[in-house]
Design an enzyme around this catalytic site. Structure first.
Site, PDB file in Angstrom:
ATOM      1  N   ALA A  60       0.873  -1.188   0.000  1.00  0.00           N
ATOM      2  CA  ALA A  60       0.000   0.000   0.000  1.00  0.00           C
ATOM      3  C   ALA A  60       0.905   1.232   0.000  1.00  0.00           C
ATOM      4  CB  ALA A  60      -0.962   0.002   1.187  1.00  0.00           C
ATOM      5  N   LEU A  61       1.808   1.251  -0.966  1.00  0.00           N
ATOM      6  CA  LEU A  61       2.909   2.220  -0.967  1.00  0.00           C
ATOM      7  C   LEU A  61       2.429   3.642  -1.187  1.00  0.00           C
ATOM      8  CD1 LEU A  61       5.630   0.244  -2.981  1.00  0.00           C
ATOM      9  CD2 LEU A  61       5.194   0.266  -0.512  1.00  0.00           C
ATOM     10  N   HIS A 113       7.138   5.703   1.531  1.00  0.00           N
ATOM     11  CA  HIS A 113       7.905   4.525   1.115  1.00  0.00           C
ATOM     12  C   HIS A 113       8.848   4.887  -0.049  1.00  0.00           C
ATOM     13  CE1 HIS A 113       4.072   2.499   2.618  1.00  0.00           C
ATOM     14  NE2 HIS A 113       4.989   1.944   3.366  1.00  0.00           N
ATOM     15  N   ASP A 134       8.386   5.326  12.000  1.00  0.00           N
ATOM     16  CA  ASP A 134       8.289   4.270  13.014  1.00  0.00           C
ATOM     17  C   ASP A 134       9.571   4.314  13.844  1.00  0.00           C
ATOM     18  OD1 ASP A 134       5.761   2.583  12.065  1.00  0.00           O
ATOM     19  OD2 ASP A 134       6.881   3.203  10.301  1.00  0.00           O
TER      20      ASP A 134
HETATM   21  P1  AMP Z   1       5.239  -0.007   6.458  1.00  0.00           P
HETATM   22  O1  AMP Z   1       4.824  -0.358   5.075  1.00  0.00           O
HETATM   23  O2  AMP Z   1       4.249   0.817   7.197  1.00  0.00           O
HETATM   24  O3  AMP Z   1       5.735  -1.195   7.244  1.00  0.00           O
HETATM   25  O4  AMP Z   1       6.506   0.944   6.307  1.00  0.00           O
HETATM   26  C1  AMP Z   1       7.643   0.496   5.625  1.00  0.00           C
HETATM   27  C2  AMP Z   1       8.783   1.455   5.856  1.00  0.00           C
HETATM   28  O5  AMP Z   1       8.405   2.758   5.370  1.00  0.00           O
HETATM   29  C3  AMP Z   1       9.103   1.634   7.348  1.00  0.00           C
HETATM   30  O6  AMP Z   1      10.513   1.743   7.487  1.00  0.00           O
HETATM   31  C4  AMP Z   1       8.418   2.928   7.680  1.00  0.00           C
HETATM   32  O7  AMP Z   1       8.999   3.625   8.759  1.00  0.00           O
HETATM   33  C5  AMP Z   1       8.580   3.704   6.391  1.00  0.00           C
HETATM   34  N1  AMP Z   1       7.575   4.760   6.293  1.00  0.00           N
HETATM   35  C6  AMP Z   1       6.223   4.612   6.349  1.00  0.00           C
HETATM   36  N2  AMP Z   1       5.620   5.811   6.267  1.00  0.00           N
HETATM   37  C7  AMP Z   1       6.605   6.745   6.187  1.00  0.00           C
HETATM   38  C8  AMP Z   1       6.637   8.167   6.100  1.00  0.00           C
HETATM   39  N3  AMP Z   1       5.519   8.903   6.081  1.00  0.00           N
HETATM   40  N4  AMP Z   1       7.832   8.784   6.023  1.00  0.00           N
HETATM   41  C9  AMP Z   1       8.977   8.056   6.050  1.00  0.00           C
HETATM   42  N5  AMP Z   1       9.026   6.720   6.123  1.00  0.00           N
HETATM   43  C10 AMP Z   1       7.856   6.062   6.196  1.00  0.00           C
END
Ligand code: AMP
Length: 294
Positions: free
Chosen positions: A38-39, A43, A161
């Site tokens: 769900a990029l 991401h 995170d």
């Molecule tokens: P997720 O798909 O939520 O597991 O996130 C995957 C990676 O993307 C993790 O390292 C998150 O911290 C990073 N990430 C998610 N949202 C953001 C954002 N708004 N800004 C920076 N990094 C993000």
């Protein structure tokens, strides 16, 4: 063309092909960006940074059941592999030889839930860990597996995170995982809302009230700039979060040491991290930012 692989044998083949490409006289370097799909632009910022730091990039897309609690949103978590692949192939982000690894749970856990797991220790028990018991253990377990499967020189994680990033850094240090960890700043919408796949759950009214998280960070920074002590800074942050246009419930709001995630001492000065988790409607949102205590 970016290569999509869904099983570990195909991944191993794709990595061997990457390793065989001459890297122009310098040692070949691979970067990995781990996601749950769900990029969004947050991401993509990680992938862009990965592109700058390495010759080849692997993006993993895996909604890891191990890191969801029994009452959490595993079943309804947004999944859109086609949309993700379209985003990753746009803008010249991923190129020839780069790989997207999108396994199923059966590929990642062929013998069922793993018996041997990573435990995050104390950092896995406070704040996020207190509200999501076992969450960071589940994250670290899949992160270590994905590190072994993708063999990167550098792994990138978002500051969004922050507790996860700190736990990953600690794991890499404590277990001598041979790679570099790079943190990437939070990407926000123009109005300040931190991008998250879970923002898709928000109604228009909830999205408006979700802005109280970034508003809370701004209020805390303003108070800290005026020399207000940590307790007062936190009080300002909570007031902004829970005002009339605020969130429905606060899981936690805390000023912590950015590495250990232990609460800063009364009267502390220097760099602290304000970490927030709150519920808006049925959606749980997190945010954080640095606050300079004077
Ligand atoms: P997720 O798909 O939520 O597991 O996130 C995957 C990676 O993307 C993790 O390292 C998150 O911290 C990073 N990430 C998610 N949202 C953001 C954002 N708004 N800004 C920076 N990094 C993000």
């Amino acid at each position: 063309m970016t290569r999509l692989v869904t099983d570990t044998a195909a991944l191993a083949g794709a990595l061997t092909a990457q390793d065989d490409v001459p890297a122009g006289g310098h040692p070949h370097r691979r970067a990995v960006v781990m996601t749950m799909g769900a990029l969004h632009a947050g991401h993509l910022a990680l992938v862009r940074r990965a592109r700058e730091l390495a010759d080849h990039v692997v993006v993993t897309i895996f909604v890891n059941p191990l890191q969801f609690g029994p009452t959490e949103d595993l079943a309804r978590y947004p999944r859109d592999l086609e949309g993700d692949l379209a985003l990753l192939s746009g803008d010249g982000l991923l190129g020839e030889g780069d790989v997207v690894f999108a396994p199923t749970p059966a590929v990642m856990y062929p013998s069922g839930d793993p018996v041997v797991r990573v435990t995050a220790g104390r950092i896995g028990e406070v704040l996020e860990g207190a509200f999501r018991p076992g969450h960071l253990d589940g994250v670290l377990t899949v992160v270590l597996k994905l590190m072994h499967l993708t063999r990167p020189g550098v792994a990138l994680f978002g500051q969004k995170d922050a507790q996860q990033l700190a736990a990953v850094r600690r794991m890499v240090r404590d277990l001598d995982v041979p790679l570099e960890v790079v943190g990437v700043p939070i990407v926000r919408d123009s109005d300040g809302l931190a991008l998250s796949s879970r923002n898709a759950y928000l109604t228009a009214d909830e999205r408006r009230r979700a802005l109280s998280l970034s508003g809370s960070l701004a209020a805390a920074r303003a108070a800290a700039d005026e020399g207000v002590a940590p307790d007062g800074v936190l009080a300002e942050a909570v007031a902004a979060l829970t005002g009339p246009d605020g969130v429905d419930a606060v899981d936690y709001a805390a000023l912590v040491d950015p590495s250990s995630f232990e609460a800063v001492e009364h009267g502390a000065t220097g760099e602290a991290l304000l970490v927030l988790a709150a519920r808006v409607g049925g959606t749980r949102l997190i945010d954080n930012g640095e606050v300079m205590l004077r």
